[in-house]
Design a protein around this motif. Sequence first.
Motif, PDB file in Angstrom:
ATOM      1  N   LEU A 161       0.850  -1.240   0.013  1.00 33.03           N
ATOM      2  CA  LEU A 161      -0.046  -0.032  -0.028  1.00 33.03           C
ATOM      3  C   LEU A 161       0.964   1.123  -0.042  1.00 33.03           C
ATOM      4  O   LEU A 161       0.461   2.243  -0.824  1.00 33.03           O
ATOM      5  N   ALA A 162       1.908   1.026   0.880  1.00 35.15           N
ATOM      6  CA  ALA A 162       2.887   2.244   0.962  1.00 35.15           C
ATOM      7  C   ALA A 162       3.464   2.448  -0.345  1.00 35.15           C
ATOM      8  O   ALA A 162       3.826   3.481  -0.907  1.00 35.15           O
ATOM      9  N   SER A 163       3.933   1.480  -1.067  1.00 36.13           N
ATOM     10  CA  SER A 163       4.675   1.522  -2.263  1.00 36.13           C
ATOM     11  C   SER A 163       3.816   2.084  -3.671  1.00 36.13           C
ATOM     12  O   SER A 163       4.586   2.250  -4.506  1.00 36.13           O
ATOM     13  N   GLN A 164       2.569   1.840  -3.474  1.00 34.76           N
ATOM     14  CA  GLN A 164       1.789   2.088  -4.783  1.00 34.76           C
ATOM     15  C   GLN A 164       1.209   3.457  -4.582  1.00 34.76           C
ATOM     16  O   GLN A 164       0.937   4.008  -3.631  1.00 34.76           O
ATOM     17  N   LYS A 165       0.859   4.072  -5.595  1.00 33.52           N
ATOM     18  CA  LYS A 165       0.132   5.134  -5.882  1.00 33.52           C
ATOM     19  C   LYS A 165      -1.189   4.942  -5.083  1.00 33.52           C
ATOM     20  O   LYS A 165      -1.921   3.718  -5.192  1.00 33.52           O
ATOM     21  N   ASP A 166      -1.656   5.710  -4.252  1.00 37.07           N
ATOM     22  CA  ASP A 166      -2.814   5.378  -3.519  1.00 37.07           C
ATOM     23  C   ASP A 166      -3.961   5.233  -4.566  1.00 37.07           C
ATOM     24  O   ASP A 166      -4.290   6.051  -5.303  1.00 37.07           O
ATOM     25  N   ILE A 167      -4.662   4.101  -4.203  1.00 32.63           N
ATOM     26  CA  ILE A 167      -5.731   3.559  -5.099  1.00 32.63           C
ATOM     27  C   ILE A 167      -7.035   3.972  -4.448  1.00 32.63           C
ATOM     28  O   ILE A 167      -7.462   3.215  -3.565  1.00 32.63           O
ATOM     29  N   GLY A 168      -7.928   4.900  -4.675  1.00 26.55           N
ATOM     30  CA  GLY A 168      -9.152   5.200  -4.311  1.00 26.55           C
ATOM     31  C   GLY A 168      -9.019   5.691  -2.811  1.00 26.55           C
ATOM     32  O   GLY A 168     -10.129   5.936  -2.195  1.00 26.55           O
ATOM     33  N   GLY A 169      -7.925   5.741  -2.407  1.00 28.94           N
ATOM     34  CA  GLY A 169      -7.819   6.543  -0.946  1.00 28.94           C
ATOM     35  C   GLY A 169      -8.157   5.607  -0.056  1.00 28.94           C
ATOM     36  O   GLY A 169      -8.222   5.907   1.314  1.00 28.94           O
ATOM     37  N   GLU A 170      -8.871   4.390  -0.171  1.00 30.54           N
ATOM     38  CA  GLU A 170      -8.997   3.353   1.293  1.00 30.54           C
ATOM     39  C   GLU A 170      -7.965   2.499   1.293  1.00 30.54           C
ATOM     40  O   GLU A 170      -7.302   1.707   0.411  1.00 30.54           O
ATOM     41  N   GLY A 171      -7.764   2.105   2.644  1.00 29.79           N
ATOM     42  CA  GLY A 171      -6.755   1.167   3.126  1.00 29.79           C
ATOM     43  C   GLY A 171      -7.140  -0.294   2.903  1.00 29.79           C
ATOM     44  O   GLY A 171      -8.561  -0.514   2.834  1.00 29.79           O
ATOM     45  N   VAL A 172      -6.389  -1.236   2.701  1.00 35.24           N
ATOM     46  CA  VAL A 172      -6.732  -2.600   2.788  1.00 35.24           C
ATOM     47  C   VAL A 172      -6.483  -3.306   3.933  1.00 35.24           C
ATOM     48  O   VAL A 172      -5.196  -2.925   4.292  1.00 35.24           O
ATOM     49  N   THR A 173      -7.167  -3.785   4.888  1.00 37.32           N
ATOM     50  CA  THR A 173      -6.841  -4.501   5.990  1.00 37.32           C
ATOM     51  C   THR A 173      -6.412  -6.136   5.777  1.00 37.32           C
ATOM     52  O   THR A 173      -7.023  -6.477   4.560  1.00 37.32           O
ATOM     53  N   GLY A 174      -5.879  -6.657   6.464  1.00 37.22           N
ATOM     54  CA  GLY A 174      -5.820  -8.167   6.223  1.00 37.22           C
ATOM     55  C   GLY A 174      -4.649  -8.471   5.315  1.00 37.22           C
ATOM     56  O   GLY A 174      -3.525  -7.742   5.246  1.00 37.22           O
ATOM     57  N   CYS A 175      -4.779  -9.267   4.293  1.00 37.09           N
ATOM     58  CA  CYS A 175      -4.043  -9.929   3.138  1.00 37.09           C
ATOM     59  C   CYS A 175      -4.573  -9.639   1.970  1.00 37.09           C
ATOM     60  O   CYS A 175      -5.547 -10.269   1.550  1.00 37.09           O
ATOM     61  N   LEU A 176      -3.579  -9.121   1.062  1.00 36.17           N
ATOM     62  CA  LEU A 176      -4.161  -8.685  -0.303  1.00 36.17           C
ATOM     63  C   LEU A 176      -3.875  -9.843  -1.138  1.00 36.17           C
ATOM     64  O   LEU A 176      -2.958 -10.297  -1.212  1.00 36.17           O
ATOM     65  N   MET A 177      -4.884 -10.332  -2.126  1.00 37.49           N
ATOM     66  CA  MET A 177      -4.865 -11.486  -2.952  1.00 37.49           C
ATOM     67  C   MET A 177      -5.291 -11.113  -4.209  1.00 37.49           C
ATOM     68  O   MET A 177      -6.222  -9.983  -4.399  1.00 37.49           O
ATOM     69  N   ILE A 178      -4.379 -10.994  -5.292  1.00 35.02           N
ATOM     70  CA  ILE A 178      -4.580 -10.855  -6.605  1.00 35.02           C
ATOM     71  C   ILE A 178      -5.098 -11.947  -7.288  1.00 35.02           C
ATOM     72  O   ILE A 178      -4.437 -12.935  -7.416  1.00 35.02           O
ATOM     73  N   VAL A 179      -6.035 -11.759  -7.892  1.00 35.45           N
ATOM     74  CA  VAL A 179      -6.787 -13.009  -8.988  1.00 35.45           C
ATOM     75  C   VAL A 179      -7.035 -12.414 -10.462  1.00 35.45           C
ATOM     76  O   VAL A 179      -7.669 -11.330 -10.540  1.00 35.45           O
ATOM     77  N   GLY A 180      -6.348 -13.257 -11.121  1.00 31.16           N
ATOM     78  CA  GLY A 180      -6.657 -13.011 -12.642  1.00 31.16           C
ATOM     79  C   GLY A 180      -7.467 -13.949 -13.572  1.00 31.16           C
ATOM     80  O   GLY A 180      -6.863 -15.211 -13.186  1.00 31.16           O
ATOM     81  N   HIS A 181      -8.271 -13.770 -14.124  1.00 27.62           N
ATOM     82  CA  HIS A 181      -8.623 -14.486 -14.949  1.00 27.62           C
ATOM     83  C   HIS A 181      -8.489 -14.160 -16.408  1.00 27.62           C
ATOM     84  O   HIS A 181      -8.923 -13.064 -17.064  1.00 27.62           O
ATOM     85  N   GLU A 182      -8.177 -14.996 -17.290  1.00 35.12           N
ATOM     86  CA  GLU A 182      -7.762 -14.897 -18.386  1.00 35.12           C
ATOM     87  C   GLU A 182      -8.403 -15.956 -19.758  1.00 35.12           C
ATOM     88  O   GLU A 182      -8.316 -17.282 -19.023  1.00 35.12           O
ATOM     89  N   GLY A 183      -9.119 -15.654 -20.717  1.00 38.27           N
ATOM     90  CA  GLY A 183      -9.674 -16.792 -21.586  1.00 38.27           C
ATOM     91  C   GLY A 183     -10.389 -15.960 -22.572  1.00 38.27           C
ATOM     92  O   GLY A 183     -10.421 -15.033 -22.671  1.00 38.27           O
ATOM     93  N   ALA A 184     -11.110 -17.077 -23.370  1.00 39.77           N
ATOM     94  CA  ALA A 184     -11.755 -16.846 -24.212  1.00 39.77           C
ATOM     95  C   ALA A 184     -12.972 -15.981 -23.854  1.00 39.77           C
ATOM     96  O   ALA A 184     -13.473 -15.365 -24.534  1.00 39.77           O
ATOM     97  N   SER A 185     -13.511 -16.633 -22.707  1.00 42.11           N
ATOM     98  CA  SER A 185     -14.568 -15.999 -21.941  1.00 42.11           C
ATOM     99  C   SER A 185     -14.487 -16.385 -20.368  1.00 42.11           C
ATOM    100  O   SER A 185     -14.331 -17.680 -20.155  1.00 42.11           O
ATOM    101  N   VAL A 186     -14.446 -15.440 -19.557  1.00 41.84           N
ATOM    102  CA  VAL A 186     -14.206 -15.904 -18.311  1.00 41.84           C
ATOM    103  C   VAL A 186     -15.168 -15.861 -17.456  1.00 41.84           C
ATOM    104  O   VAL A 186     -15.171 -16.331 -16.209  1.00 41.84           O
ATOM    105  N   ALA A 187     -16.231 -15.495 -17.596  1.00 37.44           N
ATOM    106  CA  ALA A 187     -17.536 -15.286 -16.717  1.00 37.44           C
ATOM    107  C   ALA A 187     -17.937 -16.493 -15.954  1.00 37.44           C
ATOM    108  O   ALA A 187     -17.901 -16.553 -14.816  1.00 37.44           O
ATOM    109  N   ALA A 188     -17.915 -17.642 -16.382  1.00 37.31           N
ATOM    110  CA  ALA A 188     -18.238 -18.794 -15.767  1.00 37.31           C
ATOM    111  C   ALA A 188     -17.338 -19.301 -14.859  1.00 37.31           C
ATOM    112  O   ALA A 188     -17.608 -19.647 -13.410  1.00 37.31           O
ATOM    113  N   SER A 189     -15.968 -19.193 -15.117  1.00 39.80           N
ATOM    114  CA  SER A 189     -14.881 -19.687 -14.168  1.00 39.80           C
ATOM    115  C   SER A 189     -14.691 -18.671 -13.243  1.00 39.80           C
ATOM    116  O   SER A 189     -14.408 -19.076 -11.942  1.00 39.80           O
ATOM    117  N   ARG A 190     -14.877 -17.489 -13.573  1.00 36.85           N
ATOM    118  CA  ARG A 190     -14.728 -16.147 -12.400  1.00 36.85           C
ATOM    119  C   ARG A 190     -15.844 -16.600 -11.369  1.00 36.85           C
ATOM    120  O   ARG A 190     -15.607 -16.328 -10.393  1.00 36.85           O
TER     121      ARG A 190
END
Lengths: 520, 520
Positions: free
Chosen positions: A320-349
């Motif tokens: 959080l400190a090293s990124q440009k502040d996004i939306g001004g809101e803090g994140v508590t706990g543990c951040l997870m990044i989830v990426g969905h890539e494919g021809a169509s991702v709606a169902a698996s997402r």
Amino acid sequence: MTIEMHPQRWGDPAAAEALPDSVRGLVDAFVGTRDTPAATDVSLPTSGLAEDLLVSLRGTVGDDAVVTDDAARRLRTRGKSTPDLLRARTGDLTDAPDVVVRPSSHEDVVAVLSWAVQHHVAVVPFGGGTCVTGGLAARRDGYAGLISLDLIRLDRLLSVDTVSMTAVLQPGMRGPAAEAALAEHGLTLGHFPQSFEFASVGGFAATRSSGQSSAGFGRFDDMVVGLRVATPIGELVTGSSPANAAGPDLRQVVMGSEGTLGVITEVTVRVRRLAAEKVYEAWTFPTFAEGAEAMRRLAQDRLLPTVIRLSDEAETMANLASQKDIGGEGVTGCLMIVGHEGASVAASRAQVTAILESLGGTNLGEERGQAWAAGRFHAPYLRDSMLDVGVLVETLETATFWSNRERLYQSVKDALEGSLGEGTLVLCHISHVYETGCSLYFTVATKQAEEPLAQWLAAKAAASDAMIEVGATITHHHAVGTDHKPWLAREIGPVGVAMLRGLKDAVDPTGVLNPGVLIP
Amino acid sequence: MTIEMHPQRWGDPAAAEALPDSVRGLVDAFVGTRDTPAATDVSLPTSGLAEDLLVSLRGTVGDDAVVTDDAARRLRTRGKSTPDLLRARTGDLTDAPDVVVRPSSHEDVVAVLSWAVQHHVAVVPFGGGTCVTGGLAARRDGYAGLISLDLIRLDRLLSVDTVSMTAVLQPGMRGPAAEAALAEHGLTLGHFPQSFEFASVGGFAATRSSGQSSAGFGRFDDMVVGLRVATPIGELVTGSSPANAAGPDLRQVVMGSEGTLGVITEVTVRVRRLAAEKVYEAWTFPTFAEGAEAMRRLAQDRLLPTVIRLSDEAETMANLASQKDIGGEGVTGCLMIVGHEGASVAASRAQVTAILESLGGTNLGEERGQAWAAGRFHAPYLRDSMLDVGVLVETLETATFWSNRERLYQSVKDALEGSLGEGTLVLCHISHVYETGCSLYFTVATKQAEEPLAQWLAAKAAASDAMIEVGATITHHHAVGTDHKPWLAREIGPVGVAMLRGLKDAVDPTGVLNPGVLIP
């Protein structure tokens, strides 16, 4: 035009920047800073290769393939670990190659190896120069010289088979060039390690690289279906089929061999269609353990998205400190990044979302996810900015089975904190997951001592001891090089070491290939 | 109580049956039949192990672990290829071991290897005895004797880790015993090769076995996360993590080594939850090529079901004749079996169904699918019934990339038909598929010539030549043994052979382990 990295820093010299104020403030509070500039006006040792050998080398591969200027030699001195950078910053270039040789073909490589055997010259294969484990610091004593075999000219996509969905790449292609060439066919390799912008296809294979999309695309060793390898005793071609029972899998012997058994001159990879949709989201979990449990569930239900990574509490705060502040809101706990890539991702997402929510996750939306994707290759630049202000930063990584994850995490963290003392930040994330376990990737920041190299080597040794003592691996995706050798010997034991030596003696009987690297 | 196989036939002696009339009629019309009974009253060569060595062996592992009776020796003579059966049927038992040794622990295995090195006795590790490539016919000349190291007593599930979803199995467990032990924990391995009922866990690993559910569960080498191996120079323990970059993957060196580098004494496998739902369906496609294209699409879209197999036109016809008539309706074209297993299969089944229908498939319903599942381990019994009526039946298999599939199929078929002449049936199916390619499994039936062994060896050589000439593998999942050695040498080339020899010299310097097997 391929960008050459800065000899004392990571990456594109034009992309270097001073530490953002937000980060310097945080680091000052936790660690303390002071300006620590790198040495300038550094001079190289004189090339140790005898003139008659240089003449015969030129005769072997042609004048234009033999480069002796200081800039080229300096840029091929060691890799990009923090110890490498510390040495480079103080002007220590003792590991510089005598000559840089740039073959243009498999046959050129064969000729160089034959020449090297004949004259007992050490050969260090060089791809992108992004190694962080000392794999480019070969032993030179006992040899008539040491050459850097720079594969930069072997930079073409040789063929594409859209029925089998395979492609043949030359080893000197860097990540972006490989993706660009494949994209012209609507294809992607899907291999995006943090070193992506500079690392090479041959290096990915030789070191068992694993990228940020490994959950969806697999590790690089999963992608390789065939290899062409030049060895001192001849050519090896592996990969007669996607999989087979024709004895030990020799692809899996060459992969991870780090240039000690041969020089990879062609890599046949599995490719996939470029994804029509790509969505990256951020999530938060109350604790690291709960987030890890959600990853385990996705892996064991075989519902992994394309990208999944989870920061522990400390890394979440530091991010959080090293990124440009996004939306001004803090994140508590543990951040997870989830990426969905494919021809169509709606169902698996939708499936992934339901599981993450049921296991305590809170969806923070796409903005932070896209920000992660946009900055995914940037972290190594930050390390240089830290070194500039007297803060030692380095990363190390390991992997284990799920039931051993917590123990490994605590042991390595304790070892690092114990060795480096107060004012040390130890951050961790999980970025590669399997049905049976996961990786742990640690980032450490501490105030530089008087002797930062010795300071780090002691901490690294403590962390490495901890990994082996709890039964984990010394490296999930950074390979062995020279730095991890003592712990590799403990991980695979004397019989494993004997197997590696047996392979080495068989294909490189005079030991010219990357001497002193990998094999204990 | 473990059932011992018949020494001249496949499988449980009680399960043997005469050829069904429907099949004999078909075979008579195409090939011709005549009664060809196996020799009875066969005598074994006298054990060649000197009395003092036998005494020292008993002293090393205990009296009850050393078995010298004829029945035990006869049952451990060679494997179950058609050449093996032809030799056994004529009473040729020249490859019988001198002694059968049954260790009860890793330490027993270590003691036997140490004894064998000391006295230069050849050691042939024995699991289920289902080998079809001559892997149990080790070279004995130059040795003081040859022992069959029967791992049948190493038959326990040692531990289960339901967090990591791994289990540690001893190598002598046969398929059904492993599944039964895991089922008590609600788990399954999911490995169901045709040899399942008799083959052992250690053998699966040593030969890179692949089962009928490989589309859903992976090959056996995908399931293994760790191995404990006794070698003549000491113990090797691999598998510190699900995956890593700690040098060459030594698991992938031991797997496929067929007892030539060490004796596998523990296998740590990835396990999964037992499926709540299992559905098997039959489909038909107008042509083999169209069915294969549908498989390719499923694999490349990463929507593979748990089981998928496709018979060519000839095998589809033969299957119908050999099965009890289901519903009385004929199947035209090419039969595909599709199996869905999981906690809930509706969603994935709907996706697969839509793709198969869009690519020309016709759903024939579950009845034929369930019939396939019920009879999936039965085919080898049929081979014995055929040999009884003078019809030579054998199988062979290979794999290649999708773009080479048609060429490989035609080349092997032509080679077999060309070698065996008129009245030969060559049937084929695809039963293992990958994103980049697939296996081809051939079944051949022809009238036995005067010298059926020579007749088959010539046909096999022609087929093997064809595989290598079109760039495919000599074996997708039957391993190398002694039968495939010359073609392995061509497939991996002299550098590959040198690597195998280097490994062998390193861990078995006096060459007592399965001499003459695998390594050219």
